[in-house]
Enzyme design. Sequence first.
Site, PDB file in Angstrom:
ATOM      1  N   HIS A  94      42.756  48.102  34.095  1.00 48.65           N
ATOM      2  CA  HIS A  94      43.788  47.482  34.851  1.00 48.65           C
ATOM      3  C   HIS A  94      43.987  48.321  36.208  1.00 48.65           C
ATOM      4  CE1 HIS A  94      47.581  45.622  35.666  1.00 48.65           C
ATOM      5  NE2 HIS A  94      48.216  46.712  35.315  1.00 48.65           N
ATOM      6  N   HIS A  96      45.898  47.619  40.434  1.00 54.50           N
ATOM      7  CA  HIS A  96      46.865  46.970  41.286  1.00 54.50           C
ATOM      8  C   HIS A  96      46.172  46.826  42.678  1.00 54.50           C
ATOM      9  CE1 HIS A  96      50.886  47.699  39.122  1.00 54.50           C
ATOM     10  NE2 HIS A  96      50.004  47.166  38.268  1.00 54.50           N
ATOM     11  N   ASP A 119      27.536  35.185  40.518  1.00 54.10           N
ATOM     12  CA  ASP A 119      26.916  36.347  39.798  1.00 54.10           C
ATOM     13  C   ASP A 119      27.788  37.066  38.779  1.00 54.10           C
ATOM     14  OD1 ASP A 119      24.653  36.101  41.201  1.00 54.10           O
ATOM     15  OD2 ASP A 119      25.178  37.600  42.721  1.00 54.10           O
ATOM     16  N   TYR A 226      19.790  39.611  25.915  1.00 55.55           N
ATOM     17  CA  TYR A 226      19.091  40.550  24.959  1.00 55.55           C
ATOM     18  C   TYR A 226      19.038  41.977  25.419  1.00 55.55           C
ATOM     19  CZ  TYR A 226      17.194  36.624  22.324  1.00 55.55           C
ATOM     20  OH  TYR A 226      16.984  35.555  21.581  1.00 55.55           O
TER      21      TYR A 226
END
Length: 234
Positions: A94, A96, A119, A226
Amino acid sequence: MLETLRDQVLEANFEIVRRGLVLYTFGNVSAIDRASGLVVIKPSGVPYETMKSEDMVITDLHGKIVEGDLRPSSDLDTHLLLYREFPSIGAVVHTHSEYATAWAQAGRSIPAYGTTHADYFYGPVPVTEELSASDISGDYVHNTGLAIVRRFRDLDPDGIPAVLVAGHAPFCWGKTAADAAHNAVVLEAVARMAYYTTTLNAESKGVSQTLLDRHYFRKHGVNATYGQKQDDSF
Ligand SMILES: [Zn+2]
């Protein structure tokens, strides 16, 4: 306990600072050891300059402190809810960071305007609904997590490893702490480019479904999946 995971969480906390995503202590990283169900999270209010691996706090999935002398990050309950509800994720970041937060404050999801976005994020990075007055005056940090989970009811958190909490800021996640920090850094770049894009051309339609598929599945197709599963064992 969980020394490697502590080191990884510390390093990811440093990475988001190095990349300019964090002012003062406005950011936090956690990671989970799925085998034991224990979470390693940044302590609350410790300056990055002096932060050490031993300062990381270990809790169970319901916030009970298992190891550590410091208080955990005040956003702990949001992180824990994400781990309980999104069983495939291994870490949460998290920040800002400025541009992603600007979109969150504007209450706007970030459209997939280009291939950098495609992407990493298989569709727009969504924004939550605003929290209600009772959400805010009640168990605010937990309710922030609930707003995220509600927003992902019909979305795949593996395909879109980030969300904007309306009026607040982004939360990102990934398989590992490094992976989640990387997604947070890319999200900020994507948010900045999206701001410029919509400023230059408010009518931009963004990438086509074909281009979104081409780029997303190049990095996250069957073979890439994978590869990730093999080093998924922390
Ligand atoms: Zn915050």
